[in-house]
Design a protein around this motif. Structure first.
Motif, PDB file in Angstrom:
ATOM      1  N   LEU A 131       9.536   1.618   3.102  1.00 33.57           N
ATOM      2  CA  LEU A 131       9.034   2.879   2.541  1.00 33.57           C
ATOM      3  C   LEU A 131       7.893   2.643   1.571  1.00 33.57           C
ATOM      4  O   LEU A 131       6.927   3.421   1.533  1.00 33.57           O
ATOM      5  CB  LEU A 131      10.178   3.633   1.872  1.00 33.57           C
ATOM      6  CG  LEU A 131      11.156   4.282   2.861  1.00 33.57           C
ATOM      7  CD1 LEU A 131      12.455   4.655   2.162  1.00 33.57           C
ATOM      8  CD2 LEU A 131      10.530   5.514   3.504  1.00 33.57           C
ATOM      9  N   LEU A 132       7.961   1.579   0.789  1.00 32.25           N
ATOM     10  CA  LEU A 132       6.849   1.256  -0.107  1.00 32.25           C
ATOM     11  C   LEU A 132       5.615   0.866   0.695  1.00 32.25           C
ATOM     12  O   LEU A 132       4.485   1.191   0.309  1.00 32.25           O
ATOM     13  CB  LEU A 132       7.243   0.134  -1.054  1.00 32.25           C
ATOM     14  CG  LEU A 132       8.252   0.500  -2.151  1.00 32.25           C
ATOM     15  CD1 LEU A 132       8.632  -0.734  -2.956  1.00 32.25           C
ATOM     16  CD2 LEU A 132       7.705   1.586  -3.074  1.00 32.25           C
ATOM     17  N   SER A 133       5.806   0.184   1.818  1.00 39.40           N
ATOM     18  CA  SER A 133       4.663  -0.235   2.637  1.00 39.40           C
ATOM     19  C   SER A 133       3.929   0.958   3.231  1.00 39.40           C
ATOM     20  O   SER A 133       2.721   0.887   3.491  1.00 39.40           O
ATOM     21  CB  SER A 133       5.120  -1.184   3.753  1.00 39.40           C
ATOM     22  OG  SER A 133       5.782  -0.478   4.801  1.00 39.40           O
ATOM     23  N   LEU A 134       4.649   2.061   3.436  1.00 42.89           N
ATOM     24  CA  LEU A 134       4.048   3.282   3.980  1.00 42.89           C
ATOM     25  C   LEU A 134       3.440   4.163   2.892  1.00 42.89           C
ATOM     26  O   LEU A 134       2.799   5.171   3.196  1.00 42.89           O
ATOM     27  CB  LEU A 134       5.103   4.098   4.738  1.00 42.89           C
ATOM     28  CG  LEU A 134       5.753   3.445   5.960  1.00 42.89           C
ATOM     29  CD1 LEU A 134       6.808   4.374   6.548  1.00 42.89           C
ATOM     30  CD2 LEU A 134       4.707   3.085   7.007  1.00 42.89           C
ATOM     31  N   GLY A 135       3.667   3.800   1.638  1.00 43.69           N
ATOM     32  CA  GLY A 135       3.180   4.626   0.535  1.00 43.69           C
ATOM     33  C   GLY A 135       3.962   5.907   0.368  1.00 43.69           C
ATOM     34  O   GLY A 135       3.441   6.900  -0.147  1.00 43.69           O
ATOM     35  N   LEU A 136       5.239   5.907   0.756  1.00 40.71           N
ATOM     36  CA  LEU A 136       6.043   7.121   0.711  1.00 40.71           C
ATOM     37  C   LEU A 136       7.055   7.130  -0.432  1.00 40.71           C
ATOM     38  O   LEU A 136       7.904   8.019  -0.503  1.00 40.71           O
ATOM     39  CB  LEU A 136       6.757   7.332   2.050  1.00 40.71           C
ATOM     40  CG  LEU A 136       5.830   7.668   3.212  1.00 40.71           C
ATOM     41  CD1 LEU A 136       6.608   7.774   4.520  1.00 40.71           C
ATOM     42  CD2 LEU A 136       5.070   8.981   2.948  1.00 40.71           C
ATOM     43  N   ALA A 137       6.967   6.153  -1.320  1.00 41.68           N
ATOM     44  CA  ALA A 137       7.846   6.110  -2.487  1.00 41.68           C
ATOM     45  C   ALA A 137       7.140   5.364  -3.602  1.00 41.68           C
ATOM     46  O   ALA A 137       6.245   4.542  -3.357  1.00 41.68           O
ATOM     47  CB  ALA A 137       9.171   5.426  -2.148  1.00 41.68           C
TER      48      ALA A 137
END
Length: 294
Positions: free
Chosen positions: A156-162
């Protein structure tokens, strides 16, 4: 960290978001192995909510339990994070209902958690993995960079969603890995996910509750800051001024360090600035803050 094997299941009234997911151990008694001052109390089917370690996704349904209605942050990235988590866990169909409950296919998917314990609310805080675990359930294992990169937290951090949001229980080496992947998403061109809209450090005008909740015009900010603002505005619904917000934050008693420093500070007013024209900003990004309570 303690490894527990089981399955993830959200059908039946759960409201999963981007950083919380219901989990059922294969052996429900494994919940008793989770350390913490407040133990995990599962539902009748063995299910309990797991809070993903090291990340904070936008709120889809927040209430403080004492006053004020349930509220949410702008839902675009909140729902994207929730759906990304469920998709990564290998749910193949996701239906979100108006009350934020979710129906999925299949009914449950196999996976595991890696946990150091519960938070002050009795929630199991963990790294979340899918499929076959790297060791036997009920045993403690060392978690390295490779194992961390196989978790939903990292994904989720890699997607920029958190947002990266750290507490003392997470080892420093793992914290550094999560910080690095979050910065990669944040500094990419263009920024990934919520980073394209985030104004936590840049600052934004906050002139009432709709400034942080409206799906079209609400600002995207660190969820912890959103929760404090929501509680502040709902305490006096007629108030739209931020004049009393620093004192409100001081009374909250959040304890934290600004990395790499060792000094423990109390109250988020230490890292929040407000101008005369109601522009609010945090003076440090979330990845540079280490919370020592909660």
């Amino acid at each position: 960290m303690l490894l527990i094997r089981g399955s993830f299941r959200v059908n039946g009234g759960a409201k999963p978001d981007g950083d919380t997911i219901p989990f059922i151990p294969d052996d429900v008694a494994d919940w008793k192995l989770v350390p913490g001052c407040t133990g995990v109390l599962p539902k009748a089917d063995g299910r309990a909510s797991v809070r993903l370690e090291g990340i904070d996704a936008l709120e889809t349904h927040y209430t403080n339990g004492s006053y004020g209605p349930e509220r949410h942050q702008p839902r675009k990235f909140a729902h994207e994070a929730a759906d990304a988590l469920l998709t990564w866990l290998r749910f193949t169909s996701i239906q979100r209902h108006d009350d934020e409950t979710v129906t999925t296919t299949p009914d449950k998917v196999p996976g595991y958690i890696l946990t150091s314990g519960t938070d002050m609310f009795g929630r199991c805080v963990a790294l979340v993995g899918r499929g076959t675990p790297p060791a036997y359930s009920g045993y403690r294992i060392d978690v390295d960079k490779e194992k961390l990169e196989r978790t939903a937290n990292h994904h989720l951090l890699s997607l920029g969603l958190a947002y990266p949001t750290f507490y003392e229980g997470l080892p420093a080496d793992l914290r550094d890995v999560l910080k690095a992947v979050a910065l990669e998403a944040k500094e990419s061109t263009p920024p990934k996910g919520l980073w394209a809209k985030d104004v936590t450090v840049e600052g934004a005008e906050i002139d009432g509750i709709s400034s942080i909740t409206d799906d079209d015009t609400g600002v995207v900010i660190l969820p912890k800051l959103f929760r404090r603002l929501k509680d502040y505005f709902d305490f006096d619904p007629e108030n739209c001024s931020l004049a009393g917000f620093p004192a409100f934050l001081a009374g909250g008693g959040d304890k934290f360090r600004i990395l790499p420093g060792d000094e423990v500070l109390t109250g988020l007013h230490r890292v929040v600035e407000i101008t005369d024209d109601q522009i609010l900003r945090m003076t440090h990004p979330s990845e540079d803050i280490l919370f020592v309570n909660g």
